[in-house]
Design a protein around this motif. Structure first.
Motif, short mmCIF file in Angstrom:
data_model
loop_
_atom_site.label_atom_id
_atom_site.label_comp_id
_atom_site.label_asym_id
_atom_site.label_seq_id
_atom_site.Cartn_x
_atom_site.Cartn_y
_atom_site.Cartn_z
N GLU A 184 0.85 -1.18 0.00
CA GLU A 184 0.00 0.00 0.00
C GLU A 184 0.89 1.23 0.00
N ALA A 185 0.72 2.06 -1.03
CA ALA A 185 1.54 3.28 -1.14
C ALA A 185 0.61 4.46 -1.29
N ARG A 186 0.96 5.56 -0.63
CA ARG A 186 0.21 6.80 -0.81
C ARG A 186 1.17 7.95 -1.02
N GLY A 187 1.00 8.62 -2.16
CA GLY A 187 1.83 9.80 -2.46
C GLY A 187 3.31 9.51 -2.46
N LEU A 188 3.67 8.36 -3.05
CA LEU A 188 5.07 7.95 -3.07
C LEU A 188 5.86 8.86 -4.02
N ARG A 189 6.94 9.45 -3.50
CA ARG A 189 7.76 10.36 -4.30
C ARG A 189 9.22 10.03 -4.14
N LYS A 190 9.94 10.24 -5.24
CA LYS A 190 11.39 10.07 -5.17
C LYS A 190 11.99 10.92 -6.28
N ALA A 191 12.91 11.79 -5.91
CA ALA A 191 13.55 12.65 -6.90
C ALA A 191 15.02 12.31 -7.00
N PHE A 192 15.53 12.26 -8.24
CA PHE A 192 16.98 12.20 -8.45
C PHE A 192 17.37 13.55 -9.03
N GLY A 193 17.90 14.42 -8.21
CA GLY A 193 18.19 15.77 -8.68
C GLY A 193 16.89 16.44 -9.07
N ALA A 194 16.82 16.92 -10.33
CA ALA A 194 15.62 17.63 -10.77
C ALA A 194 14.57 16.68 -11.34
N THR A 195 14.96 15.44 -11.62
CA THR A 195 14.00 14.50 -12.22
C THR A 195 13.19 13.82 -11.13
N MET A 196 11.89 13.77 -11.36
CA MET A 196 11.03 13.04 -10.44
C MET A 196 10.90 11.60 -10.95
N ALA A 197 11.55 10.68 -10.27
CA ALA A 197 11.44 9.27 -10.67
C ALA A 197 10.07 8.72 -10.26
N LEU A 198 9.59 9.17 -9.12
CA LEU A 198 8.23 8.83 -8.68
C LEU A 198 7.56 10.13 -8.27
N ASP A 199 6.41 10.39 -8.84
CA ASP A 199 5.79 11.70 -8.64
C ASP A 199 4.38 11.51 -8.08
N GLY A 200 4.31 11.06 -6.84
CA GLY A 200 3.01 10.89 -6.20
C GLY A 200 2.29 9.64 -6.67
N VAL A 201 2.84 8.49 -6.38
CA VAL A 201 2.23 7.24 -6.81
C VAL A 201 1.35 6.68 -5.69
N ASP A 202 0.11 6.38 -6.02
CA ASP A 202 -0.78 5.68 -5.09
C ASP A 202 -0.96 4.26 -5.62
N LEU A 203 -0.81 3.32 -4.74
CA LEU A 203 -0.78 1.93 -5.21
C LEU A 203 -1.34 1.03 -4.13
N ARG A 204 -2.12 0.05 -4.55
CA ARG A 204 -2.63 -0.92 -3.59
C ARG A 204 -2.65 -2.28 -4.29
N VAL A 205 -1.88 -3.21 -3.77
CA VAL A 205 -1.84 -4.55 -4.36
C VAL A 205 -2.33 -5.53 -3.31
N GLU A 206 -3.30 -6.33 -3.68
CA GLU A 206 -3.85 -7.27 -2.72
C GLU A 206 -3.31 -8.67 -2.93
N GLU A 207 -3.48 -9.46 -1.89
CA GLU A 207 -2.96 -10.82 -1.89
C GLU A 207 -3.54 -11.63 -3.04
N GLY A 208 -2.72 -12.46 -3.64
CA GLY A 208 -3.19 -13.35 -4.69
C GLY A 208 -3.25 -12.71 -6.06
N HIS A 209 -2.68 -11.53 -6.21
CA HIS A 209 -2.72 -10.85 -7.50
C HIS A 209 -1.35 -10.89 -8.18
N ILE A 210 -1.38 -10.79 -9.50
CA ILE A 210 -0.14 -10.66 -10.27
C ILE A 210 -0.22 -9.35 -11.02
N LEU A 211 0.54 -8.37 -10.54
CA LEU A 211 0.48 -7.03 -11.11
C LEU A 211 1.64 -6.83 -12.08
N GLY A 212 1.33 -6.39 -13.27
CA GLY A 212 2.36 -6.02 -14.23
C GLY A 212 2.51 -4.52 -14.29
N ILE A 213 3.72 -4.03 -14.08
CA ILE A 213 3.96 -2.59 -14.19
C ILE A 213 4.70 -2.36 -15.51
#
Lengths: 308, 301
Positions: free
Chosen positions: B10-39
């Protein structure tokens, strides 16, 4: 643990030790084993040094009977010195090999795994950064030193047996030879030297190298050597003093390490005194505290650092 | 821990910047048991950064919870329940196969060595080989054998089949589905070889420039998107229905419709225009990420 096909050319001396079952020490034990698998020079280098030294000693055996005969005129201390000389040389060579391996191992310890990206594999297993770094630090600080002592002790024993055979063959007295040489005391001094100098006194040196190996993105050797050098030069230019240089000499020089051990060498009763003086010297404890700080910083860095 | 109440990730507002680049810019994510998620996402979209955050390999801002733990501060405990295969370069090259088995058996309380040996017995991997001597496919087989023998709850795969030939790739996903996956496990996978995973996934996510562009289950995907190979005489009529994407193949127009943004469209109506089918993930990916990026993003949100 190892099934038959997993032969043991690489697993040096590991079969005799049963792996610990407690869950706290297991990851540490296996982390140390993986270092021994990866850096085989840890045991190959001291063994090779022992082999070379032994070969030289074998050749020198030819002249041993003459040396023993010529010594009758000397006083006991000088006799011991003359007889012990080749033993000291061999032990010194093995220790030097172990020391050089310690330096290069420490410089690569946390750098190599980032460079070959295997850190992603290590970190995908339930082993903490603390356990990993402590296991790596234990290699130069403990394991290499004990290993080089074991190898040196075995080598010196073999040398003693060979010499005895030669002395016996040339009609000399083995008992007198053993008495003058006193190998047991030599081994005790060797162990004392390894524990005090190579383990405790040099601990901050290894810790510094491990810290640099966790930090550097490339050329850890330069990062380990140049900054201290630069500080020393800077101090010389700016303040015309050389306290930092003196500090480095104090740490790296062996003489200061054990309070002139050489002086205490021939006199057995002096040893506990020297040990007491060493253990109560502030230099030792500051060094150990600095080492602990460096290691803690290396643990922290391993947490943050990514593959390079 | 069955059912779907407990999210594995479970992720809410996940952010990660490398310098000026936003590698993650506010990711909300919820993965439940028994699922196969492809990103799925283009290079540099933030996929690996997202996975690294989930695995505790990189720091981040925002909230992230994996199996009830904070991955950044509790990586070592988390790794008892999480397994991870990144692209094949990760197994240490100097290691021998038996050493890898010994080591994982030594440090991992949930590793079933007999099971790993069983998987290896089906391959040509010799236990005395060094990893650097194995082919790329064999290294992946070895890593998979190690991972499948661990009774973990979450498996994270980052480009697991990169550089492998089609046989190894097929075998990889087959073993994963047949010998490993069950309803109590969860898998998150990133890959560029989307055709391999289309029938493996239960959930699909597109990510671009650190943002989630599309997030749906495969059932939704199948009912929501229609691809029509339009008969030449119907092209004008078809275009009037506002397809999200159009491409030309062998002189014929293939139109992609999003039924969420265009409620009027139903299967019968579209069937009159030409041949209808569910698009491949790859085609939808091109449609979403390609030229009509703005509209597609609007449609996805």
């Amino acid at each position: 643990m190892n099934s038959p096909s997993s032969s043991l050319p690489d697993s040096f001396g590991s079969q005799a030790i049963t792996p610990p079952t407690s869950s706290a020490t297991r990851p540490f034990y296996w982390s140390v084993r993986r270092e021994l698998w990866e850096y085989r020079s840890i045991y190959i280098a001291p063994l090779a040094a022992a082999g070379v030294a032994m070969f030289g000693f074998l050749i020198s055996l030819i002249s041993l009977p003459r040396t023993v005969q010529a010594m009758a005129a000397l006083d006991p201390a000088q006799q011991h010195k003359a007889l012990a000389h080749p033993y000291d040389m061999v032990a010194g060579l093995i220790m030097m090999a172990a020391f050089i391996v310690s330096i290069f191992y420490s410089l690569d310890a946390l750098y190599g795994e980032r460079r070959d990206r295997s850190i992603l594999f290590w970190k995908s297993l339930p082993v903490s950064d603390l356990t990993t770094v402590l296991a790596k630090a234990s290699i130069p600080m403990v394991i290499l030193q004990l290993l080089s002592f074991a190898i040196a002790a075995a080598t010196l024993w073999i040398m003693l047996l060979l010499s005895s055979a030669v002395v016996l063959g040339s009609g000399g007295s083995v008992a007198a030879y053993w008495g003058r040489l006193s190998l047991f005391r030599m081994l005790l001094m060797l162990l004392y030297h390894l524990v005090t100098v190579h383990m405790l006194w040099y601990a901050p040196l290894y810790a510094w190298l491990i810290l640099v190996s966790a930090w550097a993105r490339r050329t850890p050797f330069l990062w380990a050597v140049l900054p201290p050098f630069a500080i020393a030069i800077f101090e010389k230019i700016a303040f015309r003093s050389s306290h930092f240089t003196a500090l480095l000499q104090y740490r790296i020089g062996v003489r200061q390490a054990v309070g002139s051990m050489q002086d205490n060498f021939p006199i057995q009763p002096g040893m506990p005194l020297a040990a007491g003086r060493f253990l109560s010297s502030p230099g030792l404890w500051t060094g150990l505290i600095v080492a602990a700080i460096f290691i803690a910083a290396a643990v922290r860095l391993r947490h943050y650092r990514e593959p390079i | 821990m069955t059912g779907q109440a407990m999210p594995v990730i479970e992720a809410r507002g996940l952010r990660k910047a490398f310098g000026a680049t936003m590698a993650l810019d506010g990711v909300d994510l919820r993965v439940e048991e028994g699922h196969i998620l492809g990103i799925i996402g283009p290079n540099g979209a933030g996929k690996t950064t997202a996975l690294n955050a989930i695995l505790g390999l990189t720091s981040y801002q925002g909230q992230l919870n994996v199996l009830g733990r904070d991955p950044w501060t509790q990586r070592d405990q988390l790794m008892r329940d999480v397994c991870f295969i990144a692209d094949v370069a990760v197994l240490p090259r100097w290691m021998r196969v038996w050493q890898a088995l010994d080591y994982v058996a030594g440090v991992h309380p949930r590793f079933d060595r007999a099971r790993a040996e069983g998987f290896l017995a089906k391959t040509d991997i010799r236990r005395a080989s060094r990893i650097r001597e194995l082919s790329k496919g064999m290294v992946t087989q070895l890593h998979l054998a190690l991972v499948m023998a661990i009774d973990a709850r979450l498996l994270v795969l980052d480009e697991p089949t990169l550089g492998l030939d089609i046989l190894y790739r097929k075998q990889f996903y087959d073993s994963l589905l047949n010998d490993y996956f069950d309803r109590s496990r969860t898998i998150v996978v990133t890959t560029h070889q989307v055709e391999d995973v289309q029938h493996v996934l239960t959930d699909l996510m597109f990510i671009n420039r650190g943002r989630i562009v599309l997030n749906c289950s495969m059932e939704e995907f199948e009912s929501r998107y229609l691809e029509v190979t339009v008969r030449p005489e119907q092209v004008t009529a078809a275009r009037a229905l506002k397809p999200m994407h159009e491409r030309q193949v062998l002189g014929r127009s293939i139109l992609l419709f999003d039924r969420d943004s265009n409620q009027k469209i139903d299967r019968q109506q579209v069937a009159a225009l030409g041949e209808v089918r569910t698009p491949s993930i790859a085609d939808l990916f091109v449609a979403v990420m390609g030229g009509s990026f703005g509209t597609a993003q609007g449609a996805a949100q």
